[in-house]
Scaffold this motif. Structure first.
Motif, PDB file in Angstrom:
ATOM      1  N   GLN A   1     -62.345 107.090  83.795  1.00 49.10           N
ATOM      2  CA  GLN A   1     -60.937 107.458  83.796  1.00 49.10           C
ATOM      3  C   GLN A   1     -60.567 108.229  85.059  1.00 49.10           C
ATOM      4  O   GLN A   1     -59.476 108.048  85.608  1.00 49.10           O
ATOM      5  N   ASP A   2     -61.461 109.089  85.523  1.00 55.38           N
ATOM      6  CA  ASP A   2     -61.173 109.873  86.726  1.00 55.38           C
ATOM      7  C   ASP A   2     -60.974 108.973  87.942  1.00 55.38           C
ATOM      8  O   ASP A   2     -60.073 109.204  88.757  1.00 55.38           O
TER       9      ASP A   2
ATOM     10  N   LYS B   1     -60.137 105.740  87.838  1.00 59.65           N
ATOM     11  CA  LYS B   1     -58.913 104.971  87.599  1.00 59.65           C
ATOM     12  C   LYS B   1     -57.678 105.787  87.971  1.00 59.65           C
ATOM     13  O   LYS B   1     -56.750 105.284  88.606  1.00 59.65           O
ATOM     14  N   HIS B   2     -57.679 107.057  87.575  1.00 59.50           N
ATOM     15  CA  HIS B   2     -56.530 107.903  87.868  1.00 59.50           C
ATOM     16  C   HIS B   2     -56.385 108.145  89.369  1.00 59.50           C
ATOM     17  O   HIS B   2     -55.267 108.227  89.893  1.00 59.50           O
ATOM     18  N   THR B   3     -57.500 108.265  90.063  1.00 56.66           N
ATOM     19  CA  THR B   3     -57.438 108.418  91.519  1.00 56.66           C
ATOM     20  C   THR B   3     -56.862 107.164  92.165  1.00 56.66           C
ATOM     21  O   THR B   3     -56.071 107.249  93.117  1.00 56.66           O
TER      22      THR B   3
ATOM     23  N   ILE C   1     -54.758 105.087  90.745  1.00 53.88           N
ATOM     24  CA  ILE C   1     -53.322 105.057  90.431  1.00 53.88           C
ATOM     25  C   ILE C   1     -52.548 105.950  91.386  1.00 53.88           C
ATOM     26  O   ILE C   1     -51.490 105.574  91.910  1.00 53.88           O
ATOM     27  N   GLU C   2     -53.056 107.151  91.618  1.00 50.80           N
ATOM     28  CA  GLU C   2     -52.385 108.071  92.537  1.00 50.80           C
ATOM     29  C   GLU C   2     -52.360 107.511  93.954  1.00 50.80           C
ATOM     30  O   GLU C   2     -51.376 107.676  94.688  1.00 50.80           O
TER      31      GLU C   2
ATOM     32  N   ALA D   1     -52.334 109.877  79.548  1.00 47.44           N
ATOM     33  CA  ALA D   1     -52.433 110.438  80.900  1.00 47.44           C
ATOM     34  C   ALA D   1     -52.351 109.324  81.941  1.00 47.44           C
ATOM     35  O   ALA D   1     -51.736 109.499  83.009  1.00 47.44           O
ATOM     36  N   THR D   2     -52.952 108.189  81.639  1.00 41.75           N
ATOM     37  CA  THR D   2     -52.898 107.051  82.552  1.00 41.75           C
ATOM     38  C   THR D   2     -51.469 106.546  82.687  1.00 41.75           C
ATOM     39  O   THR D   2     -50.996 106.248  83.796  1.00 41.75           O
TER      40      THR D   2
ATOM     41  N   LEU E   1     -49.413 108.965  84.828  1.00 42.16           N
ATOM     42  CA  LEU E   1     -49.718 108.836  86.251  1.00 42.16           C
ATOM     43  C   LEU E   1     -49.111 107.560  86.829  1.00 42.16           C
ATOM     44  O   LEU E   1     -48.638 107.546  87.974  1.00 42.16           O
TER      45      LEU E   1
END
Length: 260
Positions: free
Chosen positions: A180-181, A183-185, A187-188, A212-213, A216
């Motif tokens: 997830q970390d 993936k979130h990076t 997305i950002e 959270a995804t 973001l």
């Protein structure tokens, strides 16, 4: 540890080779220049290293500095290598083309072979400062690294890199990554790519099961489109699909002007 301030872009011509008496875990390490000639050496691994004691060393400055001083008396330490590679990442873009080409080869060796995740992360960061096709391939290698922090650094580097190729790699990462970390990076990082590739990838992320995804993805879509349809992912999906929405379209620039 004091950092040397240089008046010109730094090209590390050498990283001192470890002493023959320096024992411990050994890594393939990087190939470095020694004076004017090139000396290829395997770097010894001691000092700060990912593992059971990593958090202790990071949290206790006295412990870490004391250990580094002991290691420095014997030979080059991981801390020294990391500091020099971090400095290189900040200056490599300003080096002459022939030096950049040289370092591309050295960074490739580190990303593919160094046993330290932190060294591999810094190598990806340095590669991200370059804009040629070969450096993009190095960043792509970082996306497949076993270390989560190396993959996150690769995503951040792609976010700073213009072009559809970088956006495609981020979109592919978002679709295949299990962390997830990471993936979130990704997305950002896609927020910096104002392209249909980024738009389509973030559109899919709006339907993710993780709140959270989705949040973001909404935030990044504001950056990609320059518009704001609120914080409801369903409203954004409708807007991107060209359907009527319950939220009026607001351009980010208009909202900023309204603050003054």
């Amino acid at each position: 540890m004091s950092k040397v301030v240089m008046s010109r872009p730094m090209d590390h011509q050498a990283l001192a080779e470890p002493s023959a008496h320096h024992h411990g875990r050994r890594a393939f390490g990087a190939k470095w220049l020694m004076s004017v000639g090139v000396v290829v050496a395997s770097a010894s691994i001691m000092g700060c290293q990912d593992g059971p004691l990593y958090a202790i060393k990071a949290a206790n400055p006295y412990y870490s500095m004391n250990e580094w001083k002991k290691d420095e008396a014997i030979g080059v330490t991981d801390h020294q290598r990391m500091q020099q590679l971090s400095d290189l990442a900040e200056t490599i873009a300003a080096l002459p083309p022939n030096r950049q080409q040289f370092w591309t080869g050295q960074l490739k060796q580190m990303i593919e072979n160094d046993q330290s995740p932190e060294m591999r992360r810094l190598a990806v960061r340095a590669a991200g400062a370059l804009k040629d096709a070969s450096s993009l391939a190095l960043i792509e290698t970082g996306l497949d690294d076993e270390s989560m922090k190396v993959r996150m650094e690769a995503c951040e580097s792609l976010g700073r890199r213009p072009g559809d190729d970088a956006a495609r790699l981020l979109a592919a990462t978002l679709g295949s990554e299990t962390s997830q970390d990471v993936k979130h990076t990704a997305i950002e990082a896609l927020a910096n790519h104002k392209s249909p590739i980024a738009l389509d990838s973030l559109r899919v992320a709006l339907s993710d099961r993780n709140p959270a995804t989705r949040d973001l993805a909404v935030a990044s879509l504001r950056g990609v489109t320059g518009k704001n349809y609120g914080s409801n992912p369903d409203v954004w999906i409708a807007a991107l699909d060209g359907k009527p929405t319950s939220e009026p379209e607001t351009r980010i620039a208009d909202r900023i002007r309204g603050l003054f």
